[in-house]
Write an enzyme that holds these catalytic residues in place. Structure first.
Site, PDB file in Angstrom:
ATOM      1  N   ASN A  38       0.846  -1.198   0.000  1.00  0.00           N
ATOM      2  CA  ASN A  38       0.000   0.000   0.000  1.00  0.00           C
ATOM      3  C   ASN A  38       0.879   1.243   0.000  1.00  0.00           C
ATOM      4  O   ASN A  38       1.983   1.223   0.523  1.00  0.00           O
ATOM      5  CB  ASN A  38      -0.909   0.049   1.233  1.00  0.00           C
ATOM      6  CG  ASN A  38      -1.939   1.165   1.109  1.00  0.00           C
ATOM      7  OD1 ASN A  38      -2.836   1.096   0.265  1.00  0.00           O
ATOM      8  ND2 ASN A  38      -1.785   2.218   1.895  1.00  0.00           N
ATOM      9  N   TYR A  87       0.615  10.238   3.988  1.00  0.00           N
ATOM     10  CA  TYR A  87       0.354  10.555   5.392  1.00  0.00           C
ATOM     11  C   TYR A  87       1.508  11.438   5.864  1.00  0.00           C
ATOM     12  O   TYR A  87       2.660  11.018   5.800  1.00  0.00           O
ATOM     13  CB  TYR A  87       0.321   9.297   6.261  1.00  0.00           C
ATOM     14  CG  TYR A  87      -0.429   8.103   5.667  1.00  0.00           C
ATOM     15  CD1 TYR A  87      -1.788   8.167   5.379  1.00  0.00           C
ATOM     16  CD2 TYR A  87       0.235   6.903   5.431  1.00  0.00           C
ATOM     17  CE1 TYR A  87      -2.456   7.061   4.853  1.00  0.00           C
ATOM     18  CE2 TYR A  87      -0.421   5.795   4.905  1.00  0.00           C
ATOM     19  CZ  TYR A  87      -1.769   5.881   4.619  1.00  0.00           C
ATOM     20  OH  TYR A  87      -2.419   4.783   4.098  1.00  0.00           O
ATOM     21  N   ARG A  88       1.193  12.637   6.335  1.00  0.00           N
ATOM     22  CA  ARG A  88       2.244  13.593   6.704  1.00  0.00           C
ATOM     23  C   ARG A  88       3.189  13.013   7.757  1.00  0.00           C
ATOM     24  O   ARG A  88       2.812  12.169   8.569  1.00  0.00           O
ATOM     25  CB  ARG A  88       1.611  14.873   7.230  1.00  0.00           C
ATOM     26  CG  ARG A  88       1.026  14.647   8.619  1.00  0.00           C
ATOM     27  CD  ARG A  88       0.538  15.933   9.236  1.00  0.00           C
ATOM     28  NE  ARG A  88       0.068  15.696  10.576  1.00  0.00           N
ATOM     29  CZ  ARG A  88      -1.132  16.080  11.024  1.00  0.00           C
ATOM     30  NH1 ARG A  88      -1.984  16.700  10.230  1.00  0.00           N
ATOM     31  NH2 ARG A  88      -1.484  15.839  12.271  1.00  0.00           N
ATOM     32  N   TRP A  93      -1.089   8.053   9.958  1.00  0.00           N
ATOM     33  CA  TRP A  93      -2.192   7.477   9.187  1.00  0.00           C
ATOM     34  C   TRP A  93      -3.412   7.451  10.085  1.00  0.00           C
ATOM     35  O   TRP A  93      -3.388   6.957  11.201  1.00  0.00           O
ATOM     36  CB  TRP A  93      -1.848   6.085   8.656  1.00  0.00           C
ATOM     37  CG  TRP A  93      -1.143   5.158   9.576  1.00  0.00           C
ATOM     38  CD1 TRP A  93      -1.487   4.832  10.860  1.00  0.00           C
ATOM     39  CD2 TRP A  93       0.045   4.411   9.270  1.00  0.00           C
ATOM     40  NE1 TRP A  93      -0.598   3.933  11.368  1.00  0.00           N
ATOM     41  CE2 TRP A  93       0.351   3.656  10.416  1.00  0.00           C
ATOM     42  CE3 TRP A  93       0.856   4.305   8.132  1.00  0.00           C
ATOM     43  CZ2 TRP A  93       1.463   2.810  10.459  1.00  0.00           C
ATOM     44  CZ3 TRP A  93       1.949   3.462   8.197  1.00  0.00           C
ATOM     45  CH2 TRP A  93       2.242   2.727   9.352  1.00  0.00           C
ATOM     46  N   GLU A 136      -1.784   1.233  -5.335  1.00  0.00           N
ATOM     47  CA  GLU A 136      -1.653   2.613  -5.840  1.00  0.00           C
ATOM     48  C   GLU A 136      -0.657   2.692  -6.994  1.00  0.00           C
ATOM     49  O   GLU A 136      -0.791   3.541  -7.880  1.00  0.00           O
ATOM     50  CB  GLU A 136      -1.201   3.553  -4.717  1.00  0.00           C
ATOM     51  CG  GLU A 136      -2.305   3.987  -3.743  1.00  0.00           C
ATOM     52  CD  GLU A 136      -2.663   2.950  -2.696  1.00  0.00           C
ATOM     53  OE1 GLU A 136      -1.979   1.901  -2.613  1.00  0.00           O
ATOM     54  OE2 GLU A 136      -3.644   3.166  -1.963  1.00  0.00           O
ATOM     55  N   ASP A 169      -3.676  22.344   9.285  1.00  0.00           N
ATOM     56  CA  ASP A 169      -4.146  21.339   8.331  1.00  0.00           C
ATOM     57  C   ASP A 169      -4.946  21.924   7.175  1.00  0.00           C
ATOM     58  O   ASP A 169      -5.188  23.122   7.113  1.00  0.00           O
ATOM     59  CB  ASP A 169      -4.970  20.279   9.081  1.00  0.00           C
ATOM     60  CG  ASP A 169      -4.581  18.882   8.653  1.00  0.00           C
ATOM     61  OD1 ASP A 169      -4.534  18.637   7.437  1.00  0.00           O
ATOM     62  OD2 ASP A 169      -4.325  18.041   9.529  1.00  0.00           O
TER      63      ASP A 169
HETATM   64  C1  LIG Z   1      -1.229  16.747   1.051  1.00  0.00           C
HETATM   65  C2  LIG Z   1      -2.007  15.611   1.659  1.00  0.00           C
HETATM   66  C3  LIG Z   1      -1.758  15.238   2.978  1.00  0.00           C
HETATM   67  C4  LIG Z   1      -2.446  14.187   3.563  1.00  0.00           C
HETATM   68  N1  LIG Z   1      -2.162  13.835   4.857  1.00  0.00           N
HETATM   69  C5  LIG Z   1      -2.776  12.771   5.414  1.00  0.00           C
HETATM   70  C6  LIG Z   1      -2.424  12.351   6.733  1.00  0.00           C
HETATM   71  O1  LIG Z   1      -1.553  12.932   7.382  1.00  0.00           O
HETATM   72  N2  LIG Z   1      -3.062  11.258   7.242  1.00  0.00           N
HETATM   73  C7  LIG Z   1      -4.029  10.583   6.542  1.00  0.00           C
HETATM   74  O2  LIG Z   1      -4.552   9.597   7.049  1.00  0.00           O
HETATM   75  N3  LIG Z   1      -4.389  10.969   5.295  1.00  0.00           N
HETATM   76  C8  LIG Z   1      -3.782  12.046   4.718  1.00  0.00           C
HETATM   77  N4  LIG Z   1      -4.120  12.433   3.442  1.00  0.00           N
HETATM   78  C9  LIG Z   1      -5.188  11.709   2.724  1.00  0.00           C
HETATM   79  C10 LIG Z   1      -4.707  10.362   2.235  1.00  0.00           C
HETATM   80  O3  LIG Z   1      -3.543  10.487   1.481  1.00  0.00           O
HETATM   81  C11 LIG Z   1      -5.792   9.672   1.393  1.00  0.00           C
HETATM   82  O4  LIG Z   1      -6.910   9.458   2.229  1.00  0.00           O
HETATM   83  C12 LIG Z   1      -5.350   8.362   0.774  1.00  0.00           C
HETATM   84  O5  LIG Z   1      -6.443   7.785   0.104  1.00  0.00           O
HETATM   85  C13 LIG Z   1      -4.816   7.385   1.784  1.00  0.00           C
HETATM   86  O6  LIG Z   1      -4.381   6.193   1.154  1.00  0.00           O
HETATM   87  P1  LIG Z   1      -4.942   4.775   1.631  1.00  0.00           P
HETATM   88  O7  LIG Z   1      -6.365   4.736   1.176  1.00  0.00           O
HETATM   89  O8  LIG Z   1      -4.079   3.782   0.927  1.00  0.00           O
HETATM   90  O9  LIG Z   1      -4.835   4.732   3.114  1.00  0.00           O
HETATM   91  C14 LIG Z   1      -3.429  13.491   2.832  1.00  0.00           C
HETATM   92  C15 LIG Z   1      -3.677  13.867   1.498  1.00  0.00           C
HETATM   93  C16 LIG Z   1      -2.986  14.908   0.914  1.00  0.00           C
HETATM   94  C17 LIG Z   1      -3.259  15.273  -0.514  1.00  0.00           C
HETATM   95 MN   LIG Z   2      -4.601   2.136  -0.334  1.00  0.00          MN
END
Ligand SMILES: Cc1cc2nc3c(=O)[nH]c(=O)nc-3n(C[C@H](O)[C@H](O)[C@H](O)COP(=O)(O)O)c2cc1C
Ligand SMILES: [Mn+2]
Length: 487
Positions: A175, A179-180, A193, A239, A288
């Site tokens: 995956n 996630y920052r 996450w 992804e 945020d």
């Molecule tokens: C700039 C940016 C920062 C993000 N930061 C976070 C974060 O810190 N934690 C989080 O859970 N999702 C964050 N997201 C949203 C996730 O990247 C998004 O929900 C993504 O689908 C997560 O991937 P996953 O579905 O494989 O978990 C962020 C998105 C962007 C565009």
């Molecule tokens: Mn995913």
């Protein structure tokens, strides 16, 4: 031809006049953020910014690369954000082939699909420099975005455009999520996450197995890969396969030096490491994308064991804050790309608009072709049950003759058409981690508004009035005589 890496995309931006270089030395603490924020708030999202000289680091920083409709399209090599959705629709609409000729006709498409699978390579630009003994995150120009970030405990530097790679310990499925990353010291960071995300699900499995969890953070890859890490894909979809589909060429992956995790070979920087199940630490606060600080909270801790990077690394970052910001354009791409996938399950949905002011989880406007009593309410409940649409705090459903991209017209229709007691659904359930209004974190209420025309079966005892239109005859007459009126 797909971009091979971040720097090819940067060159493309520069050639089109969509990038501004800053030669003056700038501070990664707040100064880059303020300059970038002003750019994001200027007309159409301004330009991408390339900071050549960053205080305290030998590496340049690039921000705002996705921050306009132009740049978002250029990043995915399309003319319009709907183009990807059309490609997806094309793939999905292919009925199972019946005749031999139809089967043969499918072959090129199937062949194309297999071509998007990520490919493992041995040599990788991201491993030009390998720092295994003394990894040190303080070498990199990691920015602090807002004054309250990390307060009161640390400097508040965050990697804001990271690609976090993990693997399901049971299925081996990879995956990648954005996630920052909160920097604690030279080798330790947070791992933010949210509990609803795939990375967190992997983590829960390692926790149950009581096994150390390997992970890798890649920073800076080709733009399709960066975008794909933010896309709300189902857990089963890699992804990197999706990125391969977007760029029409497979993503080349390389195995980490110290673990089995694979990362894009073309990355600028890779931080390899692990998470000890159960080890938690305060992460945040962080300014945020809601425009508010997300509160400090306990999150898993990431330990860096090895850092690899390109010799002449370019460090990409994004600043989130009050909209419009760069991530709004990534969100708009998601709105357009995922509409055909939502329509697969709900073909009655015609269009969807996630206004930037709603920062994506706070509001969605949808038009539907209504064909039975309660149809809009079915859509409301249905969407709340689908992936990250569960976070939608306000869903507004209108008839399919409303253009939901026209917010003023939509608002007029909604405000006229609603009987609030009859047409509002309030439900409780999970909320986005970033919601700060509910009484509890991640749990609260959401509202659906059925603003469609109501029928007798839905309890409407009166005739629905006709909308006002001028007759075609008079319109034609006035068209013809327009000059005579002296305008
Ligand atoms: C700039 C940016 C920062 C993000 N930061 C976070 C974060 O810190 N934690 C989080 O859970 N999702 C964050 N997201 C949203 C996730 O990247 C998004 O929900 C993504 O689908 C997560 O991937 P996953 O579905 O494989 O978990 C962020 C998105 C962007 C565009
Ligand atoms: Mn995913």
């Amino acid at each position: 031809m797909a971009y091979n890496n971040l720097r090819e995309f940067i060159s493309a931006l520069e050639k089109k006049g969509l990038l501004h270089r800053i030669k003056a030395e700038v501070d990664p603490i707040l100064e880059i953020s303020e300059i970038t924020d002003r750019m994001c708030k200027s007309e159409g999202g301004g330009k991408a910014l390339y900071f050549e000289k960053v205080k305290g680091s030998q590496y340049p920083v690039v921000t705002n690369i996705f921050g306009s409709f132009d740049r978002m399209c250029l990043s995915l090599e399309i003319d319009h954000l709907d183009d990807v959705g059309k490609r997806i629709e094309d793939l999905l609409n292919q009925a199972p082939p019946k005749t031999l000729m139809e089967k043969l006709a499918m072959l090129p498409k199937l062949f194309e699909m297999s071509r998007w699978l990520p490919k493992t390579v041995k040599d990788a630009p991201c491993q030009e420099i390998i720092e295994r003994d003394n990894p040190d995150l303080s070498k990199f120009p990691i920015i602090k975005c807002w004054p309250g970030d990390g307060q009161p405990t640390d400097e508040g530097r965050f990697i804001t455009l990271p690609l976090v790679f993990t693997k399901d310990p049971e299925t081996g499925r990879p995956n990648c999520g954005m996630y920052r990353i909160h920097i604690y010291d030279k080798t330790t960071t947070g791992m933010h996450w949210h509990i609803h995300k795939d990375g967190a699900r992997h983590y829960d499995k390692y926790k149950k197995l009581n096994q150390r969890m390997p992970a890798a953070i890649a920073v800076g890859s080709d733009p399709a890969v960066i975008y794909a890490s933010s896309a709300p894909l189902p857990e089963a979809v890699d992804e990197m396969l999706f990125a391969g589909f977007l760029r029409k060429e497979p993503v080349e992956m390389v195995k980490c030096i110290t673990s089995d995790i694979e990362v894009p070979a073309n990355s600028e920087l890779v931080i390899e490491g692990y998470i000890e199940p159960g080890e938690m630490r305060i992460e945040g606060p962080f300014g945020d994308h809601t425009g508010f600080y997300s509160a400090a909270d306990n999150y898993p801790v990431f330990h860096a064991t090895c850092i690899t990077h390109r010799k002449d690394m370019i460090y990409p970052a994004t600043i989130v804050g009050k909209p419009p910001m760069e991530d709004c354009y990534m969100g708009k791409a998601t709105e357009r790309i995922f509409l055909p996938l939502i329509r697969l399950e709900f073909p009655e949905i015609k269009d969807m608009n996630l206004p930037m002011e709603g920062v994506f989880h706070n509001c969605a406007l949808l038009s539907i072709k209504k064909s039975y009593p309660g149809h809009a309410k079915k859509i409301i409940h249905g969407l709340w049950g689908k992936g990250q649409m569960m976070f939608a705090k306000l869903l507004i459903i209108v008839d399919d003759d409303v253009d939901v991209q026209n917010i003023s017209y939509t608002a007029w229709r909604v405000l006229n058409n609603v009987d609030w007691k009859r047409d509002v659904v309030i439900a409780e359930g999970p909320l986005d981690d970033l919601d700060h209004a509910a009484n509890f974190p991640r749990y609260g209420s959401k509202m659906g508004i059925d603003a469609t025309r109501k029928t007798r079966e839905e309890g409407m005892t009166r005739e629905w009035p006709a909308e006002i239109y001028m007759s075609e005859e008079i319109k034609k007459l006035v068209d013809k005589r327009w000059k005579e009126y002296g305008f």
